[in-house]
Write a protein that holds these residues in place. Structure first.
Motif, PDB file in Angstrom:
ATOM      1  N   ARG A  48       0.594  -1.378  -0.279  1.00 57.48           N
ATOM      2  CA  ARG A  48      -0.121  -0.010  -0.269  1.00 57.48           C
ATOM      3  C   ARG A  48       1.043   0.633  -0.056  1.00 57.48           C
ATOM      4  O   ARG A  48       0.880   2.339   1.066  1.00 57.48           O
ATOM      5  N   ILE A  49       1.567   1.498  -0.683  1.00 55.61           N
ATOM      6  CA  ILE A  49       2.137   2.859  -1.374  1.00 55.61           C
ATOM      7  C   ILE A  49       1.825   3.903  -1.376  1.00 55.61           C
ATOM      8  O   ILE A  49       1.785   5.135  -1.243  1.00 55.61           O
ATOM      9  N   ASP A  50      -0.150   3.676  -1.743  1.00 56.79           N
ATOM     10  CA  ASP A  50      -0.521   4.801  -1.589  1.00 56.79           C
ATOM     11  C   ASP A  50      -0.429   5.668  -0.495  1.00 56.79           C
ATOM     12  O   ASP A  50      -1.344   6.622   0.265  1.00 56.79           O
ATOM     13  N   ASN A 107       2.259  -6.887   6.456  1.00 55.65           N
ATOM     14  CA  ASN A 107       1.303  -6.405   6.264  1.00 55.65           C
ATOM     15  C   ASN A 107       0.699  -6.462   4.964  1.00 55.65           C
ATOM     16  O   ASN A 107      -0.150  -5.863   4.353  1.00 55.65           O
ATOM     17  N   ASP A 108       1.394  -6.812   4.618  1.00 55.34           N
ATOM     18  CA  ASP A 108       1.723  -7.157   2.533  1.00 55.34           C
ATOM     19  C   ASP A 108       0.394  -7.386   1.619  1.00 55.34           C
ATOM     20  O   ASP A 108      -0.073  -8.121   1.017  1.00 55.34           O
ATOM     21  N   PRO A 109       0.471  -9.599   2.107  1.00 58.83           N
ATOM     22  CA  PRO A 109      -0.922 -10.215   2.171  1.00 58.83           C
ATOM     23  C   PRO A 109      -2.221  -9.757   1.615  1.00 58.83           C
ATOM     24  O   PRO A 109      -3.180 -10.149   2.178  1.00 58.83           O
ATOM     25  N   GLN A 110      -2.142  -8.431   0.872  1.00 60.84           N
ATOM     26  CA  GLN A 110      -3.971  -7.887   0.115  1.00 60.84           C
ATOM     27  C   GLN A 110      -3.673  -7.870  -0.549  1.00 60.84           C
ATOM     28  O   GLN A 110      -2.967  -7.621  -1.249  1.00 60.84           O
ATOM     29  N   ASN A 111      -5.264  -7.373  -1.077  1.00 59.94           N
ATOM     30  CA  ASN A 111      -5.300  -7.057  -2.424  1.00 59.94           C
ATOM     31  C   ASN A 111      -4.161  -5.965  -3.519  1.00 59.94           C
ATOM     32  O   ASN A 111      -3.539  -4.577  -2.253  1.00 59.94           O
ATOM     33  N   ILE A 112      -3.563  -5.933  -4.080  1.00 60.24           N
ATOM     34  CA  ILE A 112      -2.939  -4.726  -4.542  1.00 60.24           C
ATOM     35  C   ILE A 112      -3.160  -3.825  -6.476  1.00 60.24           C
ATOM     36  O   ILE A 112      -4.002  -4.787  -7.124  1.00 60.24           O
ATOM     37  N   ILE A 113      -2.521  -2.639  -5.977  1.00 62.32           N
ATOM     38  CA  ILE A 113      -2.850  -2.578  -7.523  1.00 62.32           C
ATOM     39  C   ILE A 113      -1.347  -1.878  -7.760  1.00 62.32           C
ATOM     40  O   ILE A 113      -0.489  -1.845  -7.362  1.00 62.32           O
ATOM     41  N   ASP A 114      -1.693  -2.307  -8.700  1.00 60.11           N
ATOM     42  CA  ASP A 114      -0.070  -3.047  -9.958  1.00 60.11           C
ATOM     43  C   ASP A 114       0.005  -0.882 -10.630  1.00 60.11           C
ATOM     44  O   ASP A 114      -0.647  -0.348 -10.089  1.00 60.11           O
ATOM     45  N   PHE A 115       1.672  -1.082 -11.210  1.00 61.48           N
ATOM     46  CA  PHE A 115       1.793   0.120 -11.931  1.00 61.48           C
ATOM     47  C   PHE A 115       1.348   0.609 -12.820  1.00 61.48           C
ATOM     48  O   PHE A 115       1.068   1.505 -13.149  1.00 61.48           O
ATOM     49  N   GLN A 116       0.916  -0.734 -13.287  1.00 61.41           N
ATOM     50  CA  GLN A 116      -0.783   0.159 -14.746  1.00 61.41           C
ATOM     51  C   GLN A 116      -2.067   0.752 -13.814  1.00 61.41           C
ATOM     52  O   GLN A 116      -2.733   0.896 -14.442  1.00 61.41           O
ATOM     53  N   GLY A 117      -2.365   0.730 -12.504  1.00 63.36           N
ATOM     54  CA  GLY A 117      -3.528   0.790 -11.865  1.00 63.36           C
ATOM     55  C   GLY A 117      -4.085  -0.294 -12.047  1.00 63.36           C
ATOM     56  O   GLY A 117      -5.960   0.231 -11.482  1.00 63.36           O
ATOM     57  N   ARG A 140      -5.019  -6.610  -8.577  1.00 65.03           N
ATOM     58  CA  ARG A 140      -4.895  -7.889  -8.266  1.00 65.03           C
ATOM     59  C   ARG A 140      -5.419  -8.310  -6.982  1.00 65.03           C
ATOM     60  O   ARG A 140      -4.777  -8.284  -6.434  1.00 65.03           O
ATOM     61  N   ALA A 141      -5.723  -9.173  -7.460  1.00 60.42           N
ATOM     62  CA  ALA A 141      -6.288 -10.239  -5.987  1.00 60.42           C
ATOM     63  C   ALA A 141      -5.152 -10.978  -5.159  1.00 60.42           C
ATOM     64  O   ALA A 141      -4.357 -11.616  -5.930  1.00 60.42           O
ATOM     65  N   VAL A 142      -4.942 -11.028  -4.015  1.00 62.53           N
ATOM     66  CA  VAL A 142      -3.698 -11.249  -3.410  1.00 62.53           C
ATOM     67  C   VAL A 142      -3.742 -13.043  -3.527  1.00 62.53           C
ATOM     68  O   VAL A 142      -4.416 -13.433  -3.529  1.00 62.53           O
ATOM     69  N   MET A 143      -1.769 -13.203  -4.026  1.00 62.61           N
ATOM     70  CA  MET A 143      -2.306 -14.402  -3.856  1.00 62.61           C
ATOM     71  C   MET A 143      -1.861 -14.873  -4.757  1.00 62.61           C
ATOM     72  O   MET A 143      -1.120 -16.057  -5.707  1.00 62.61           O
ATOM     73  N   THR A 144      -2.602 -14.025  -6.279  1.00 63.88           N
ATOM     74  CA  THR A 144      -2.942 -14.667  -7.030  1.00 63.88           C
ATOM     75  C   THR A 144      -1.481 -14.375  -8.404  1.00 63.88           C
ATOM     76  O   THR A 144      -0.543 -13.365  -7.533  1.00 63.88           O
ATOM     77  N   ALA A 163       1.073 -17.437   2.596  1.00 63.11           N
ATOM     78  CA  ALA A 163       1.656 -15.898   1.601  1.00 63.11           C
ATOM     79  C   ALA A 163       3.030 -16.048   1.732  1.00 63.11           C
ATOM     80  O   ALA A 163       3.459 -15.903   1.128  1.00 63.11           O
ATOM     81  N   PHE A 164       3.591 -16.374   3.050  1.00 64.70           N
ATOM     82  CA  PHE A 164       5.362 -15.647   3.811  1.00 64.70           C
ATOM     83  C   PHE A 164       6.200 -16.612   2.971  1.00 64.70           C
ATOM     84  O   PHE A 164       7.575 -16.089   2.594  1.00 64.70           O
ATOM     85  N   PRO A 165       6.126 -17.641   2.425  1.00 69.12           N
ATOM     86  CA  PRO A 165       6.921 -18.583   1.314  1.00 69.12           C
ATOM     87  C   PRO A 165       6.897 -18.047   0.463  1.00 69.12           C
ATOM     88  O   PRO A 165       8.586 -17.863  -0.768  1.00 69.12           O
ATOM     89  N   VAL A 166       5.688 -17.491  -0.464  1.00 64.67           N
ATOM     90  CA  VAL A 166       5.491 -17.058  -1.809  1.00 64.67           C
ATOM     91  C   VAL A 166       6.797 -15.738  -2.025  1.00 64.67           C
ATOM     92  O   VAL A 166       7.546 -15.196  -2.626  1.00 64.67           O
TER      93      VAL A 166
END
Length: 325
Positions: free
Chosen positions: A152-154, A181-191, A194-198, A240-243
């Motif tokens: 969540r860099i936003d 705190n990072d295993p949550q949905n993400i907004i990539d650099f293209q905006g 992305r669903a978590v862990m996909t 999530a952590f091993p990935v």
């Protein structure tokens, strides 16, 4: 009468020989015990004059040489090894050996910066204590922010903050710990979301991590230790952590400055999480608080010792010499 004539003839011959080569006669006669000091001085003067004339003749010949007519170096025949041995003057027996260059002194690592979330705060406190007490390094700093990471860099821009704190503090070593705190949905650099862990999430998160690794690699920091997540209790993190650890590890491979330290196995037994673990001294204690992610003080000490041992191996840390009384 005849004897007198013979004496005159002999005398004439001797005088003729003397005057025809007076210098030779004087030099020869000067070496006999019958020569007076004046004759010896005259012979010495003749010898000096002869040397001067030879010297003048030599330099006259040198001046008469036309250097433009001499063959150029490229036109000369190659010199063989045997010829070199013949023309090169022998080296004096008492020639001094060249003094070997002194090894460059390594600047000591004196400033340590811990960066991360609230998990890093627990670990950073223990690292500060160990560095100061055991290695006499008081100049350390903890830069942490609760509920943040590289996802969540936003919400919190760790790129900008890290660049700022590194420029201001100028650390020699940086210890990084992100991920809780990072295993949550993400907004990539293209905006795109992305669903978590996909696979798309993993690609987007990898881009975030690589960008942060490049920031550290291009900074003035001399050494970076990227700490992997330790084994948790909750199933979400367990997946999530091993990935994420693999992403951290791969990002560190592109930089000689960044080193990944795995902590996963430290709290495991037969591949499963164990709540009570012994430290280096053999003391046993709980390693995680109730959330199964944050360290207890005992768990932080175990991971801190793991990091410090790696720093000693890398010669980042050296045990200070004991003061003699």
């Amino acid at each position: 009468m005849k004897d007198r004539e013979i004496l005159l003839i002999v005398t004439s011959v001797i005088l003729t020989l003397i005057f025809s080569n007076l210098s030779l006669f004087l030099k020869s006669f000067a070496s006999t015990p019958f020569a007076s000091p004046e004759i010896k001085q005259a012979a010495r003067q003749i010898e000096i004059d002869g040397f001067r004339k030879s010297e003048q003749d030599f330099w006259s010949q040198i001046k008469d040489i036309n250097f433009d007519s001499l063959p150029k170096e490229s036109e000369l025949p190659p010199v063989t090894t045997e010829r070199k041995a013949a023309v090169e003057p022998p080296k004096p027996a008492n020639a001094k050996k060249p003094t070997p260059a002194k090894p460059k002194l390594t600047r000591p690592y004196r400033k340590f910066l811990c960066i991360g979330d609230s998990v890093m705060f627990d670990l950073g406190i223990q690292l500060q204590y160990t560095l100061k007490k055991k290695y006499n390094i008081p100049d350390t700093k903890i830069e942490y922010k609760v509920s943040t990471g590289l996802n969540r860099i936003d919400y919190y821009d760790w790129y900008a903050r890290s660049r700022q704190i590194i420029n201001n503090y100028q650390p020699d070593v940086v210890i990084v710990l992100f991920g809780a705190n990072d295993p949550q949905n993400i907004i990539d650099f293209q905006g795109k979301a992305r669903a978590v862990m996909t696979k798309e999430w993993q690609k987007a998160y990898q881009e975030r991590v690589e960008r942060y690794a490049n920031l550290l690699d291009s900074s003035s920091v001399r050494k970076v230790y990227w700490i992997g997540q330790s084994i948790p209790k909750k199933s979400l993190y367990l997946k999530a952590f091993p990935v994420m650890n693999e992403i951290y590890k791969n990002a560190s491979k592109s930089s000689a400055k960044i080193e990944f330290i795995s902590t996963w196995e430290r709290f495991t037994e037969a591949g499963k999480f164990v709540p009570v673990v012994a430290d280096k001294s053999g003391k046993r204690g709980y390693v995680k608080v109730n959330d199964g992610v944050h360290f207890t003080s005992h768990g932080a000490k175990i991971i801190s010792d793991l990091i410090v041992d790696e720093m000693v191996t890398d010669k980042i840390l050296k045990t200070p010499k004991k003061k003699t009384l």
